[in-house]
Every structure is written in structure tokens, then in C-alpha cells.
Design a protein around this motif. Structure first.
Motif, short mmCIF file in Angstrom:
data_model
loop_
_atom_site.label_atom_id
_atom_site.label_comp_id
_atom_site.label_asym_id
_atom_site.label_seq_id
_atom_site.Cartn_x
_atom_site.Cartn_y
_atom_site.Cartn_z
N THR A 161 0.90 -1.04 -0.01
CA THR A 161 -0.04 -0.13 -0.01
C THR A 161 0.80 1.24 0.08
O THR A 161 2.11 1.03 0.18
CB THR A 161 -0.87 0.23 1.22
N ASP A 162 0.47 2.53 -0.27
CA ASP A 162 1.19 3.39 -0.01
C ASP A 162 0.67 4.55 1.05
O ASP A 162 0.91 5.73 1.32
CB ASP A 162 1.04 4.53 -1.43
N LEU A 163 0.28 3.86 2.07
CA LEU A 163 -0.15 4.49 3.65
C LEU A 163 1.15 4.95 4.12
O LEU A 163 2.24 4.28 4.07
CB LEU A 163 -0.76 3.44 4.40
N ASP A 164 1.20 6.09 4.78
CA ASP A 164 2.22 6.40 5.51
C ASP A 164 2.42 5.68 6.74
O ASP A 164 1.47 5.07 7.20
CB ASP A 164 2.18 8.28 5.86
N ALA A 165 3.42 5.97 7.49
CA ALA A 165 3.83 5.30 8.61
C ALA A 165 2.49 5.18 9.83
O ALA A 165 2.06 4.23 10.39
CB ALA A 165 5.09 5.52 9.48
N ARG A 166 1.96 6.68 9.94
CA ARG A 166 0.94 6.49 10.81
C ARG A 166 -0.27 5.70 10.47
O ARG A 166 -0.98 5.15 11.19
CB ARG A 166 0.52 8.09 11.25
N GLY A 167 -0.55 5.76 9.19
CA GLY A 167 -1.68 5.12 8.57
C GLY A 167 -1.52 3.71 8.77
O GLY A 167 -2.67 3.01 9.03
N ARG A 168 -0.41 3.32 8.65
CA ARG A 168 -0.27 1.84 8.49
C ARG A 168 -0.10 1.25 10.06
O ARG A 168 -0.80 0.33 10.18
CB ARG A 168 1.16 1.58 8.17
N ARG A 169 0.14 2.07 11.01
CA ARG A 169 0.15 1.68 12.23
C ARG A 169 -1.49 1.67 12.68
O ARG A 169 -1.87 0.72 13.57
CB ARG A 169 0.61 2.72 13.34
#
Lengths: 329, 337
Positions: A125-133
Motif C-alpha cells: 500500500t502507499d499508506l504513511d507510517a501513521r496510517g499503517r500503524r
């Protein structure tokens, strides 16, 4: 009704062979089936039937001396049997996820589970670190792990067997795959934990609209989970059909024998019906039908000619010259 | 008539503290060296009559295999008594145990690990008898007859275990157990490593042998459909405690302990529509290193109330040969979701 649904996966005349010093093992030998979107299919058979190799073939996980000899694995129109390793990297995890029997073999013991979950999202995915967490925490909560945020820092050995399998399911579902191949996902678990995990898998698959191939030796698990059953024997499909119909009214004598050999609490007999003998050595299969040496219905024809998988009625097929008549056993 | 096997208040604890250095810990300015003890079996009592099949069921970690191994004296019990055919066996030396072993033999779960890979089948099967009598000629004749009886033929006798399938190996294990004419067989998950079609063959063989030799079985299993098929009576264990025992039909038709009910409703069946959806468990089995106070099952029991944490329920007769360890027996009005 089945014709109206969209096909997600079509396996066509798949042959996966292993070339060993002791001879060629035709682990999967001409297997064909199709899987509709949203369908759960049970792939059943005994040890050596080739059911796991079918799963591994779909994911491109066949290592030397094994090789896909011929056949097609059409996933949404794309032939995975011919896909490059680079392409398979993109598909594995993202499009097709796998759940293995032993969660310890699919989790890395050296990394906390949060990192292993994060890897999946970083790759696909292209989520950022916060989104992934945030996604990881939500997924863990979804599979019933409490205090999800703290648990991201736990290592696999800090979870029990059932909890580990929940983590594996969470990882499998993270990238929202369209197909899940689950290879004996509850065989290593206790029965009360098995019930929880099966319920969880079914809910996850249905909620995400995914399809699943459930590889198992346990017909009772399939009876509770699957829409369709495909029965394998010695690397070939011997019977296929809707779950309830196959279990209530099996056509192939092997399927009938398997079902009859499971003790039935509502109909206790002094002796269980047993299938005589054992699965033949797959390197030295008999001529004709592979099951004939163990089959109560075998006749001369069975030794001469191998039966083809023939349609018995719409949606149902069996590979037998003398199928069990309808009307139940 | 004396029972073939009587077990009273059996206890088995394992000290897993390790060495002194492993145990040392520092807390509140003091050096501590706590012991860690797994309480695997906690005061379990039951008996097996001649020719009877008692199934011991429960999930992993409930202590059922420890009970089996303790009775077979692979472990020495840390408490309680074990009587085999009337004779107390706890604390006996290996030499004193030898005659007892001719009455009691064990069949193991893993047919791969329980046969010596470097021995020929005929030596494997003859070994217990040679140990008992030392008579080679008798052992040879007996071995041939036994192999035939369990469905193997004479040419198999000279082969090694790796040349056999799982089902055939289990037949070898059964022949070995039968070589000394035992009257009690302890079978620890004897069919769970086998495919269903082979499982049925082995179960049928075991039942035929029971009828033929009047064997009593202590049959350890986690598979309820197998238990329903083979058992005369069933005992259910949880976390090292016996929570319910009953004749087979009573237990399956009218389970009373909430854990037994949960176990029965969790088992997958070929016909899910017919299944009674009774109790669904959440959570997992607590650690045997620190048992809960009161009832062992209260942490997962949907009915648990304060009494269950305060007082450990004893196993009590509820009639018809059924025994249950649960406070619900006193307060049946609480038995609703």
C-alpha cells in the motif's frame, strides 16, 4: 446460479511434478476447478493426496525438484503458472494470501508482530507510517486481540497458539487480498480454539468479499465452512460439488468411504466402515483407476481405463466408472 | 471383583525452576529464588473395570497424557495412589514393576517416534516378552502370531519401521503391547496421527482385540467423535482437574459441566444443522504454573459467579453414574445465559 457469478480463479489441467532420484512424483496430476468470487471451497483428501501442492502451485511456491509441468492457473484472467517471480512478489500478500497450519512457520520469531504487519502494508500500500500503524491496530482488534496497540511490540513466542493464528489471519487480511489459501489453518489447535478461529476466518472472508480455498483433511471442518468441496486422491480430482450434496450423497466410492469412516455420534455402529488398504505409492500408481485396489465397486474396466471426471448432474462431477447411486448412503 | 485400574487423588507436579541461577531474581531490595511448579494433575480419581473402555478427554495441557504416563510409571506420581489389578504401584522400583508391566502396556500417539528405527519389527514386538521371560523360542512363535493378528504378514517381520506407513506402524505398536498378554492397555491418542480411513481400521482392530482378549482400555483422546465410538465411560479433564465423568450415552446426551457442554458444541460435525449450539467459549486455558483460585474453569465459564472464585467445587455424584464438579449443581437456577 453458479453460471451467473463471476469466476475469480480457474485452474485448468494443472500438473505439478517432483523429479526425485526415486522417480517422478506426480503430486498434482491434471487438476481442474474454478472458484467464484466470494466462494469458499474445501480442498480435501488424505496425506499424499496433493491438496497442499495445489495451494503452493497457485502461490508459485513450488521449489526444485518440483515444477509446474503444464496447465493454467487463471487468476482474474492472468495465468499465474507463467507469471515471473517479480510479478508473483506483487501478487503474493496483496492479491492472494496464505494461512499456514503452523503459525510459527509463517511468523518471524525475531521480529515483533507489529513490524511483520507493517512490512505487508509497506510493500503493498502507499499508506504513511501513521496510517499503517492505525490499520494494523484496527486489524488486530478485528481478529479479537485485546490491547492491540501494546501487542504490536510483542514477539510471536509471547502469544499462545490460538492467538498466533489470529495474528497470522490479521496479516493475511491486511492488504485485503481477493483470494486466501488456508492450508490446515486449525489442525494444530484445540477444538474450542478451532471453533473460534474458524468463525473468525469465515467472518473475515465474507466481510471482505474474498474467496477462499480451505485445504484440510477434516471433512467436518469443510462441512461447517465451505460452499463447495473438491476431493483429491493421488493427485487427481475424484469428486466435486456443493458441500451439502457431496456429504449427504457422495458419488465417488472414495468420498463415500471417507465419510463413512468418520464415527457418527447420531448413528453408532459396533464397527466403523473402513476403507481397506492404504494410499498407493504415488511413484508406482496402478494402471487404470488409482482407487481400484481399495474400492468395493471395482470391476474389470477399472483396471483397464482410468475414469475421467464426468459431470453427474449440473454442478456435480465424479471420476468413477461405477459411481454410487443417488439417494444417500 | 477388583477393578483393573484404580487411581485415587493422583497428583503430578513438575518443577521447572531450572538451576539456582535461573531462579534468582531481585525485587524490593531482596534476592528471591522462587520455584516454578507446573501443577499438571491435581487430585484426579477414577477407575477402569475389566474389559471396560474409559476415555479420558480434554484439550492440550489438561493433563490427560500426564495421567497416562504416570499410570504407565514413565513418571513417578508426586501424590495419590495407583492400583493395577489391586496392587499399588506408586513408588515401586523398576525391578518390582516388571511383573506389573505384563498386566499393563501402553500404545503411543506417534507411530514414528515410538518404534526404534534400528530394530527389525520382529525384535520390536518380541522385546517386552523377552524382558519378561527370556524364552526366545516362545517369543518368536508369539511374534509371528501377533503380527498376523494385527494384520501384518510374516515377511514384514524382517523389515525396519521406516518401511511402513503410519497405520502399519501403529499395528506394530499394538502387537508389541499385546506380546505380554496385558489386561490393561493405556492408549495415548493412538489414532490422532492417522488419516481418517486408516483411523477407522485401527479403531476396529482395537475393538476386536478387546472382545477377543477381554482388554480394558484407558483411551486418551481429544477427538469426541472417536471417543463416542469407542468408550463405555468418559472422563473429562480441564487444567489437571477432573470436571465430569459419566457413561458415554449420558455424557453425550446430557453433559452437565459447562466445559463439557462447550467442548461438545465446539466439535465440528458433518451435519452442522443437527448440532446443539450451546456454549461458546471465549479466551484461553490459564497457565498450569498459576492455577486460578476456586474452580479451574471459572475464567472461561459463562456462568461463573463469586462462589466459583472462593470455593473449589468437588466432584460429586449426580445419579446414574454421572459425577460433576460444578457449583451449578447446587444452584441450577443460575444455569441460563
Amino acid at each position: 446460479m453458479k453460471d451467473m457469478t463471476e469466476t475469480l480463479l480457474r485452474v485448468d489441467d494443472l500438473r505439478t511434478h517432483f523429479h526425485t532420484f526415486a522417480g517422478t512424483v506426480k503430486a498434482v496430476d491434471g487438476v481442474s476447478f474454478s472458484l467464484a468470487k466470494g466462494e469458499i471451497m474445501g480442498l480435501v483428501g488424505e496425506s499424499g493426496g496433493g491438496k497442499s501442492v495445489v495451494g503452493f502451485s497457485i502461490l508459485g511456491l513450488i521449489d526444485s525438484p518440483g515444477r509446474i509441468e503444464s496447465g493454467q492457473i487463471l487468476f482474474d484472467g492472468e495465468d499465474l503458472a507463467k507469471a515471473s517471480e517479480d510479478r508473483m512478489h506483487k501478487i503474493r500478500g496483496k492479491e492472494i494470501a496464505m494461512i499456514f497450519q503452523d503459525p510459527m512457520t509463517s511468523l518471524n520469531p525475531l521480529h515483533p508482530i507489529g513490524r511483520q504487519m507493517d512490512e505487508m502494508l509497506r510493500l503493498h500500500t502507499d499508506l504513511d507510517a501513521r496510517g499503517r500503524r492505525a490499520r494494523c491496530i484496527r486489524m488486530l482488534e478485528d481478529v479479537g486481540i485485546s490491547q492491540a496497540e501494546d501487542r504490536l511490540d510483542s514477539y510471536p513466542h509471547q502469544f499462545s497458539g490460538g492467538m498466533r493464528q489470529r495474528v497470522v489471519i490479521a496479516i493475511a487480511m491486511l492488504a485485503e487480498p481477493r483470494l486466501i489459501v488456508a492450508d490446515e489453518p486449525t489442525t494444530a489447535l484445540d477444538v474450542t480454539i478451532q471453533a473460534q478461529i474458524l468463525k473468525l476466518i469465515r467472518r473475515q472472508v465474507r466481510e471482505h468479499g474474498a474467496s477462499m480455498i480451505l485445504v484440510t483433511h477434516d471433512l467436518a471442518v469443510v462441512a461447517e465452512m465451505a460452499d463447495h468441496i473438491t476431493v483429491l486422491y493421488c493427485g487427481k480430482v475424484v469428486e466435486r460439488g456443493p458441500t451439502r450434496q457431496v456429504i449427504d450423497d457422495p458419488r465417488h466410492p472414495y468420498t463415500a468411504g471417507l465419510i463413512a469412516s468418520i464415527p457418527d455420534p447420531s448413528d453408532r455402529k459396533h464397527r466403523l466402515d473402513q476403507i481397506p488398504g492404504a494410499v498407493p505409492d504415488i511413484r508406482k500408481l496402478p494402471r487404470g483407476c488409482n482407487f481400484r485396489d481399495r474400492c468395493p465397486r471395482a470391476q474389470a474396466l477399472c483396471a483397464e481405463r482410468e475414469p475421467d471426471l464426468e459431470t453427474q448432474e449440473p454442478g456435480r462431477s465424479a471420476a468413477c466408472h461405477f459411481p454410487v447411486e443417488g439417494g444417500g448412503t | 471383583m477388583t477393578a483393573m485400574l484404580e487411581v485415587e487423588k493422583l497428583e503430578q507436579k513438575f518443577d521447572v525452576s531450572g538451576g539456582l541461577l535461573d531462579r534468582l531474581s531481585f525485587s524490593g531490595g531482596r534476592i528471591l529464588s522462587p520455584r516454578r511448579v507446573v501443577q499438571a494433575v491435581n487430585g484426579v480419581s477414577f477407575d477402569v473395570q475389566q474389559g471396560e473402555v474409559l476415555a479420558l478427554v480434554g484439550e492440550s495441557g489438561c493433563g490427560k497424557s500426564t495421567v497416562a504416563k504416570t499410570i504407565a510409571r514413565i513418571h513417578n506420581p508426586t501424590g495419590g495412589t495407583i492400583r493395577i489389578d489391586g496392587q499399588e504401584v506408586q513408588g515401586l522400583s523398576d525391578r518390582e514393576l516388571l511383573p506389573v508391566r505384563s498386566k499393563m502396556q501402553m500404545i503411543f500417539q506417534d507411530p514414528y517416534a515410538s518404534l526404534n528405527p534400528r530394530q527389525r519389527v520382529r525384535d520390536i514386538v518380541a522385546e517386552p516378552l523377552l524382558e519378561q521371560t527370556g524364552n526366545r523360542a516362545e517369543a518368536r512363535d508369539k511374534t509371528e502370531a501377533l503380527l498376523a493378528r494385527v494384520g501384518l504378514n510374516a515377511e514384514h517381520a524382517g523389515r525396519y519401521p521406516h518401511q511402513f506407513s503410519g497405520g502399519q506402524r501403529q499395528r506394530i505398536g499394538i502387537a508389541r503391547a499385546l506380546s505380554v498378554n496385558p489386561r490393561l492397555i493405556i492408549a495415548d491418542e493412538p489414532v490422532s496421527a492417522l488419516d481418517v480411513s486408516i483411523q477407522a481400521q485401527i479403531l476396529n482392530l482395537m475393538m476386536d482385540l478387546r472382545d477377543e482378549f477381554g482388554l480394558a482400555y484407558l483411551f486418551i483422546s481429544h477427538d469426541l467423535s472417536v471417543v463416542h465410538h469407542i468408550a463405555d465411560r468418559v472422563a473429562v479433564m480441564y487444567l489437571g482437574f477432573m470436571v465430569e465423568t459419566a457413561p458415554r450415552d449420558t455424557l453425550f446426551a446430557m453433559p452437565r459441566h459447562p466445559y463439557t457442554r462447550a467442548l461438545l458444541s465446539a466439535a465440528p460435525t458433518l451435519d452442522p444443522a443437527k448440532k446443539a449450539r450451546q456454549i461458546e467459549l471465549t479466551g484461553e486455558v490459564p497457565s498450569a504454573l498459576s492455577l486460578p483460585s476456586g474452580c479451574c474453569f471459572r475464567t472461561r465459564c459463562p456462568f461463573a459467579w463469586d462462589r466459583c472464585a472462593a470455593e473449589r467445587p468437588a466432584l460429586r455424584d449426580t445419579g446414574d453414574g454421572q459425577q460433576v464438579a460444578c457449583h451449578l449443581i447446587d444452584e441450577p437456577e443460575r444455569d441460563k445465559p
